[in-house]
Design an enzyme around this catalytic site. Sequence first.
Site, short mmCIF file in Angstrom:
data_model
loop_
_atom_site.label_atom_id
_atom_site.label_comp_id
_atom_site.label_asym_id
_atom_site.label_seq_id
_atom_site.Cartn_x
_atom_site.Cartn_y
_atom_site.Cartn_z
N CYS A 1 0.79 -1.22 0.00
CA CYS A 1 0.00 0.00 0.00
C CYS A 1 0.82 1.27 0.00
CB CYS A 1 -0.96 0.01 1.18
SG CYS A 1 -2.21 1.26 0.95
C1 SRM Z 1 4.46 3.20 -9.55
C2 SRM Z 1 3.16 2.49 -9.89
C3 SRM Z 1 3.30 1.69 -11.17
C4 SRM Z 1 3.89 2.42 -12.30
O1 SRM Z 1 4.89 1.92 -12.77
O2 SRM Z 1 3.31 3.44 -12.72
C5 SRM Z 1 2.75 1.54 -8.82
C6 SRM Z 1 3.64 0.78 -8.15
C7 SRM Z 1 3.35 -0.05 -7.10
N1 SRM Z 1 2.10 -0.37 -6.73
FE1 SRM Z 1 0.45 0.12 -7.67
N2 SRM Z 1 1.42 1.48 -8.68
C8 SRM Z 1 0.89 2.43 -9.46
C9 SRM Z 1 -0.41 2.57 -9.81
C10 SRM Z 1 -1.39 1.63 -9.53
C11 SRM Z 1 -2.63 1.52 -10.20
C12 SRM Z 1 -3.13 2.36 -11.37
C13 SRM Z 1 -3.72 3.68 -11.03
O3 SRM Z 1 -3.56 4.19 -9.91
O4 SRM Z 1 -4.36 4.23 -11.91
C14 SRM Z 1 -3.27 0.43 -9.66
C15 SRM Z 1 -4.63 -0.19 -10.10
C16 SRM Z 1 -5.80 0.58 -9.62
C17 SRM Z 1 -6.10 0.35 -8.18
O5 SRM Z 1 -5.74 1.21 -7.39
O6 SRM Z 1 -6.69 -0.69 -7.86
C18 SRM Z 1 -2.39 -0.09 -8.65
C19 SRM Z 1 -2.65 -1.18 -7.86
C20 SRM Z 1 -1.81 -1.62 -6.84
C21 SRM Z 1 -2.14 -2.62 -5.87
C22 SRM Z 1 -3.48 -3.35 -5.80
C23 SRM Z 1 -4.43 -2.57 -4.98
C24 SRM Z 1 -5.71 -3.28 -4.83
O7 SRM Z 1 -6.54 -2.77 -4.07
O8 SRM Z 1 -5.92 -4.31 -5.47
C25 SRM Z 1 -1.02 -2.75 -5.02
C26 SRM Z 1 -0.93 -3.71 -3.80
C27 SRM Z 1 -0.98 -2.96 -2.51
O9 SRM Z 1 -1.57 -1.86 -2.38
O10 SRM Z 1 -0.49 -3.56 -1.55
C28 SRM Z 1 -0.15 -1.90 -5.54
C29 SRM Z 1 1.20 -1.72 -4.97
C30 SRM Z 1 2.21 -1.14 -5.61
C31 SRM Z 1 3.61 -1.19 -5.08
C32 SRM Z 1 3.69 -0.22 -3.98
C33 SRM Z 1 4.09 -2.58 -4.70
C34 SRM Z 1 3.94 -2.99 -3.27
O11 SRM Z 1 3.16 -3.86 -2.98
O12 SRM Z 1 4.71 -2.51 -2.45
C35 SRM Z 1 4.40 -0.75 -6.33
C36 SRM Z 1 5.64 -0.02 -6.04
C37 SRM Z 1 6.51 -0.15 -7.22
C38 SRM Z 1 7.79 0.49 -7.06
O13 SRM Z 1 8.62 0.00 -6.30
O14 SRM Z 1 8.03 1.52 -7.72
N3 SRM Z 1 -0.55 -1.18 -6.61
N4 SRM Z 1 -1.25 0.66 -8.59
C39 SRM Z 1 1.93 3.36 -10.00
C40 SRM Z 1 1.90 4.59 -9.14
C41 SRM Z 1 2.62 5.73 -9.78
C42 SRM Z 1 1.98 7.03 -9.50
O15 SRM Z 1 1.84 7.41 -8.33
O16 SRM Z 1 1.59 7.67 -10.48
#
Ligand code: SRM
Lengths: 393, 393, 111, 111, 356, 356
Positions: free
Chosen positions: C110
């Site tokens: 998160c």
């Molecule tokens: C950086 C980013 C991906 C990217 O390459 O762009 C990202 C990266 C990560 N996301 Fe994400 N999420 C990112 C947008 C999203 C999105 C798309 C969106 O926001 O439009 C989603 C899908 C939509 C949603 O919110 O459901 C998304 C759904 C998740 C989830 C699943 C959440 C869920 O409720 O199912 C996790 C898991 C979690 O929260 O533990 C997650 C968790 C993560 C983590 C923190 C991994 C973790 O478990 O620790 C990732 C960190 C990666 C890193 O080390 O850099 N990320 N994550 C995006 C944020 C960048 C920004 O701030 O602009």
Amino acid sequence: MGKYETPMLDELEKGPWPSFVTELKKATKVSPMADDELGQLEKSFQTKRGYWKHGGIVGVLGYGGGVIGRYSSIPDEFPGVAHFHTVRINQTSGFFYTAEALRMICDIWDKYGSGLTNMHGSTGDLVLLGTTTENLEAIFAEYSSRGWDLGSSGSAMRTPSCCVGMGRCEWACIDTMDFTYHITQHFQDEMHRPAYPYKFKIKTAGCACDCVAAIARADLSIIGTWKDKIRIDQAEVKNYADKGMDIQGEIIDLCPTECMVYDGGEIKINDVECNRCMHCIAKMTKALRPGLDKGATILVGAKAPIVVGSLLSWVLIPFIKMDPPYEEITEKIEAIIEWWDDTAKPRERIGELIEVKGMRPLLEAADIPPVPQQVKEPRKDPFFFWAESDFDK
Amino acid sequence: MGKYETPMLDELEKGPWPSFVTELKKATKVSPMADDELGQLEKSFQTKRGYWKHGGIVGVLGYGGGVIGRYSSIPDEFPGVAHFHTVRINQTSGFFYTAEALRMICDIWDKYGSGLTNMHGSTGDLVLLGTTTENLEAIFAEYSSRGWDLGSSGSAMRTPSCCVGMGRCEWACIDTMDFTYHITQHFQDEMHRPAYPYKFKIKTAGCACDCVAAIARADLSIIGTWKDKIRIDQAEVKNYADKGMDIQGEIIDLCPTECMVYDGGEIKINDVECNRCMHCIAKMTKALRPGLDKGATILVGAKAPIVVGSLLSWVLIPFIKMDPPYEEITEKIEAIIEWWDDTAKPRERIGELIEVKGMRPLLEAADIPPVPQQVKEPRKDPFFFWAESDFDK
Amino acid sequence: MATLDVEGKSYEVDEEGYLMDWQEWTEGVAGAMAKEDGLDLSAEHWNVIKFLRSYFEKYQIAPMIKILTKELAKEYGKEKGNTKYLYELYPAGPAKQACRYAGLPKPTGCV
Amino acid sequence: MATLDVEGKSYEVDEEGYLMDWQEWTEGVAGAMAKEDGLDLSAEHWNVIKFLRSYFEKYQIAPMIKILTKELAKEYGKEKGNTKYLYELYPAGPAKQACRYAGLPKPTGCV
Amino acid sequence: MALPERQTDIGPPKYDAYLPPVIKENYGKWKYHEVLTPGTMVHVAEGGDKIYTVRAASPRILSTESIREICDLSEKYCDGYLRFTTRNNIEFLVSDKGKIDPLLAELKERKYTVGGIGPRISNVIHTQGWVHCHSACTDASGIVKAMMDELYEYFTTKELPNKVRLAVACCVNMCGAVHCSDIAVVAVHRKAPTIDDANVGKMCEIPTTVGSCPTSAIRPNPKDKTVVINEEKCMYCGNCFTVCPPIDIHRPEDDGVAIVVGGKISSLRTDPKFSKLAIPFLFNEPPRWPKVVDAIKNILETYAKHARKHERVGEWIERIGWESFFKLTGIEFTYQHIDDFTFMRDTLRTSAAFKF
Amino acid sequence: MALPERQTDIGPPKYDAYLPPVIKENYGKWKYHEVLTPGTMVHVAEGGDKIYTVRAASPRILSTESIREICDLSEKYCDGYLRFTTRNNIEFLVSDKGKIDPLLAELKERKYTVGGIGPRISNVIHTQGWVHCHSACTDASGIVKAMMDELYEYFTTKELPNKVRLAVACCVNMCGAVHCSDIAVVAVHRKAPTIDDANVGKMCEIPTTVGSCPTSAIRPNPKDKTVVINEEKCMYCGNCFTVCPPIDIHRPEDDGVAIVVGGKISSLRTDPKFSKLAIPFLFNEPPRWPKVVDAIKNILETYAKHARKHERVGEWIERIGWESFFKLTGIEFTYQHIDDFTFMRDTLRTSAAFKF
Ligand code: SRM
Ligand code: SRM
Ligand code: SRM
Ligand code: SRM
Ligand code: SF4
Ligand code: SF4
Ligand code: SF4
Ligand code: SF4
Ligand code: SF4
Ligand code: SF4
Ligand code: SF4
Ligand code: SF4
């Protein structure tokens, strides 16, 4: 006037539609039970509630089902329905009767019962409505000695049922009546001696019109279909056009797969794209007919809403031949039931079990390959299981 | 050649599509961190696995989010990425920049970070990729003193995002960019100091094209629309026809509600039946335009598949005005979030919570009436709740 | 593996200073961590740490921030039941500081 | 309410002769019920009754027939593990006779 | 060196400072647009003013060096104005028509990839992969590069029946729009995680770990202060791994990617759609994932060949039926395709009408 | 009197003994049929043989007296052959064309209701109601009679866009095809059951009772040997009452019926469909349930007015959208309409495209 005043029910003798109240009244000539049935029903209408107790366990020796025990909760008020059990007589395939047979059924029923029937119950049985425990053995002896057996109840194979099929329908792709007779005979023990986790129903329809509601009301739904091409009689197509049918609007435009074309003269069908929905055939019965390579689709799982909402049956076997002696289909049905019987919890229908276990164990148990025809669309989530056996491939 | 041999990655410098490997290599000129990033990535390519530890908890004073802590699991091998945190800078509405602003961003980043960025992250942030814990305060001071703030992370309001909208699009029914600026400012505390049960995302699209994927990727999805009639310029319709567009086939036949007719000259729309899907407008942009009584549809609940499968947002408010100062919509959003915040378990997104509780408590909490627009179809099962208040009616 | 030394005993911590085993925690650990951050632990700090600790021992999870703030409001007055107050006490934030001082497992995901 | 008299004690039963309270059951009850049906309870009958009784006491539900037949097969030989055998012992069927004799609550629904 | 004074909670700068004058003046007053070439379009305001857009691909990972180059170009041709799209492309906002051709020429010279506008493939939404995420079970940037090299012309020139939106997610957290993409790749595991029992009790919230499992495969083992995974029930989502570091789900030899298809976000013509499973598994084959690239190309070209104008991938498949999709693409249908999760009830076929 | 000797497991008599000769000869060889009037049709065999069917309504509850009368008629006009349909109508199977008119005349004289063939209403599938079932929360036969009196002409003469299948179920066990009917009535409770605690422990299988609840509203109370219902979670399905007699769900003052619409069984044109909730509640008003009858008539006639030829009720509604259905029928939309059960996820609207 009968034994009780029934002002509310009398109201339902008015109006053009045939009245069940009139039937109840007619039966009072046969049996005083019908009087008390009328009286208690009037009371229900007045007070807006039923007066029956939970189902009882009554029956005939050697059978575990076929009779629904029913007792009034106010027997002192209506002693005639203190006992008011129903007897399920296994109907004929397609509900065909002769006057002679029906009269025999009536005669016996008048002797032992209320003189009331349901022609027929929702499952298909010929239901005899209202008798007492002590008459059951006699009723059974009378009917069975004349070649009629009880239908089913309880956690058992339920009385199979079917549409009229080849008996009086040009679209029947399988012999629904004969197959239903066959499968009923095949499962006699399972019908009469409940030993399943819960009820199991089989319904067989000759085509996708599904005039016996198999897909909605049977754990195992058999629906006739064909594999080859729709037969077209172009002369009759022309006749329909001549008679003023809007073939383009009524047929071509409503074809769900857009696989038909009509050039004002002939209809052409791209049969590979046809999903055999029956629309065009049903609406142009003289011009279009099912193909000749016939068989059935087998679906499983339909049921009413309790516990987790209604289910319609799901495609299990897209196509299987259904010719006597029905060996392959009977084996498949046995394998399907065996899997359910071995796996289900008490009161768990096969559809509910599949929801818990997924399709795979059933497909494997019944040796049915996974094919796209089994799904409307593939899964949406990226979560799926792998078996060790999948890795070898 | 860089610090490490990277034969596999080098392979990805070939081919016409812009190469991220080239970017990584360019960054090595700025920072040795990029070298180690390259080296570790090459190792990942070789061994087919990542070498990062679980996310860390790093940040700047006074904020609970905005920085993603990241540590190599093999720091001895790649010391340059022992710490490799990302900094989320809140992007501008619509991702508009000037060269001047971007250069400033680069200058600071070169000073403290790896020289690598993501333009942009999936949520919308301008992501600065790779720095160490000790640099965080400096980075924050540099950017914030120049008017740029951190974006969000953790169980917080996430950085809101939007399509270009009125900035460069003729279909924008709402001012996505201005509203996103407004709502970002409104929720500064909730963005920077995580105190929600889990993340909460808001995305705003100007019309049903949904160029920011709001309906799929935001807990609260705002999509512009109109209530009155599509504006038609019949002269332009004629122009399209003259230029050879198959108006019947491409527009009329694809209208999902069949509410359009084209007589070879003019297009007529039965606007009451139009569901405002945008198809005709999108494909005949000169001839057709959204109506003038504009506002937005508010939907809630979209998320990625964990835990119980992906969700698309569900319609909550079919139409709401979206004019500055955005009072009503801001109040509604607050009420929606408050209900979730008060009710959800840890790590439970609002869509998941609605699945558990049903829509009713949310509708009641946010004072939104039940309307058919909220459902594709009404419920199927006969199981439904009654509240005492329903009986009074 | 990094360590934190408190009163002669050495505790394993991760790269961010979180205890590797929440069960090893002592009040001294919290004190030592705070000292490293240059923070003096007041009674108000301890209120937070103790609540976190007891909540975790009871439920084996860290409380949501809103539970923590509600508790603070209930016990110590409404003006203390908000994140502002928490960040005043713990400028690096409740997750980074308070949970760490309380020896709780590092919050995951998160981000 | 109907009653069943056994060894001087009177038990409430419903219109079909099921005990109104499964806890009141004694072996005498089973004997008396069988007698009414003109059935002599052999050791084989008792095997069934005792299994039903112990299963119910353990799980508070009546076993599915297939569990009963499996048990009989296991304990007394394969040829006894089927419904045919059960109906030979209890011609009115396991639900109507065996469960009743065993004092189990009357099976509901599913008719 | 003294740091400047920090500010908090100021939020991002207001957008209007970054709008080219012609946009500022015509803000909200655009009348129509025209796509001029696959990489250029013009928006025309009510009053006739025009803004030209030149779109260039970006690998999303940009070095500051590249950003500076883009800045230079924007100053040279766009008075310093530019934007990024929601799919991470670069948009040069040209107010002066005469500068378009010189800009295009310089972009060409500098090997920029111009395109992505109109009915074709645009940039690929993707996530961190091995570049930055601990959860990654493939590399997103790597797959994107490999597939876009192969599909290059669908960005720069070739037309498709409609837009085709591609995405890559490096784990089932799906930080992209994979779940609603026309064609997308999502990395998946195929074996249950392993547990470092000694550390679970020390480092994890056990109730959170137990609660994290979509299939309730995890139960606590209070005696050993750890948790136990029922491997039968685990479908390898990795959520337990996300919340509890001593649980490890990575198994390079068993990991890989699935391909999903038919998703859609816009409401045009048909409702937004989830992507559905097309290929349950392909091994990771860095650096170029040839099987993945082939599979995507096959699906794309089958669509291009059979779909009608304006039909999105999902619309095409729904029209012809999934039976036909599998037939036309030659993709094998397996047990994995049959839903046994939350949408099972509604995705199993409840009809006698289907194609053989 | 001595009873004849019983036989067991003989099954029903074989059907062929009951087929009229012309059917026996042409079994499986029918070529086409024609609907002659709303109550008569002819089936023509490959070789030209014909069988005429005259269909008459039945109240399903038939006295033996009426069955005998039907037998008499069938002997007089059909050589003693007849059948019942799957919707409980009587079908006289006439081999001799010349006997049709006399049969129709006699049927008319005896006040039989002839009709139900073709695009119209046929008989109503229904269940026991207060006539015979302990679970009944309304009377099925009563409602059917009241509604068919009102819809009479839609059986005997009037044409509709397509068949309209009606059903009535007297409780949510739904022993009819209510869940897939064009328009149907299902009786529902609205208050949680009451428990006779003293008897639960004596007469019920407690685990079965707990497990019977779709919403897990029931938990055991081992101390008092009974169960407890969480009224907040109960949605009054009555399943606990079915399995445990000391639980009572009947509350005449709060019980009534819901009306569901849009179901379909055939696979023609569109997939079989479940019925969906139109009106969540109307009180029981015996003997004629006027509000129920009005509501059904309103829905039927709105359909008749707006649907296209061959469109079933559900097909019509899906074409125009449920928003329009509620608008055209004037039915109020309530919280109850919004699914919060197993289909919730898929029935909430996930699109920006809908009608106001
Ligand atoms: C950086 C980013 C991906 C990217 O390459 O762009 C990202 C990266 C990560 N996301 Fe994400 N999420 C990112 C947008 C999203 C999105 C798309 C969106 O926001 O439009 C989603 C899908 C939509 C949603 O919110 O459901 C998304 C759904 C998740 C989830 C699943 C959440 C869920 O409720 O199912 C996790 C898991 C979690 O929260 O533990 C997650 C968790 C993560 C983590 C923190 C991994 C973790 O478990 O620790 C990732 C960190 C990666 C890193 O080390 O850099 N990320 N994550 C995006 C944020 C960048 C920004 O701030 O602009
Ligand atoms: C008589 C009949 C209704 C009728 O008026 O026609 C009927 C009557 C009863 N059904 Fe049924 N069911 C009848 C066909 C059905 C059907 C329709 C079908 O078979 O095509 C269904 C829906 C399909 C299905 O099986 O799901 C049906 C679904 C139920 C259920 C719900 C089962 C479920 O899994 O959800 C119950 C409840 C139960 O089993 O405890 C039930 C239970 C009952 C009981 C036994 C009530 C009870 O809980 O004790 C009813 C006895 C009424 C009585 O006293 O006469 N009946 N029942 C039908 C059987 C007559 C026959 O043998 O021909
Ligand atoms: C620039 C951008 C908005 C932004 O704020 O950055 C944008 C801009 C436009 N979109 Fe979009 N869309 C943008 C992302 C999207 C997205 C989001 C996404 O892809 O993640 C979608 C939803 C995709 C989906 O449905 O899965 C999207 C679905 C559309 C559609 C609907 C297409 C359809 O028939 O389903 C249109 C209308 C059309 O193309 O006819 C559209 C039309 C347009 C128009 C023509 C609107 C206008 O009049 O200016 C713009 C140029 C179109 C083009 O690129 O072909 N835009 N558009 C985004 C460019 C992304 C890129 O770099 O390619
Ligand atoms: C007699 C009966 C079969 C039986 O074994 O008893 C039967 C007989 C015929 N059906 Fe049926 N259907 C019969 C119950 C059904 C049912 C089951 C039900 O209603 O519970 C269905 C499914 C209903 C549904 O989809 O909800 C059914 C859906 C059809 C259809 C599909 C209509 C559609 O467009 O969806 C056709 C084709 C048509 O009408 O064009 C059809 C057509 C026919 C034809 C024309 C078939 C033929 O060529 O002989 C028969 C006369 C039609 C008529 O009554 O208008 N039959 N038909 C049943 C008469 C019931 C009654 O008394 O009215
Ligand atoms: S289901 Fe088909 S075969 Fe059977 S009666 Fe109906 S139309 Fe004829
Ligand atoms: S059966 Fe259905 S799908 Fe096939 S041609 Fe006829 S209308 Fe079309
Ligand atoms: S969502 Fe609509 S308003 Fe926004 S950029 Fe796309 S087409 Fe324009
Ligand atoms: S917006 Fe969509 S529904 Fe409305 S007229 Fe255009 S195509 Fe039809
Ligand atoms: S999709 Fe998974 S692996 Fe990729 S960035 Fe998101 S959380 Fe990390
Ligand atoms: S990987 Fe997913 S399914 Fe498997 S145990 Fe962990 S949380 Fe459960
Ligand atoms: S629907 Fe309910 S009340 Fe009616 S017969 Fe079936 S179980 Fe009895
Ligand atoms: S009526 Fe249904 S929902 Fe209510 S407690 Fe009983 S079983 Fe549960």
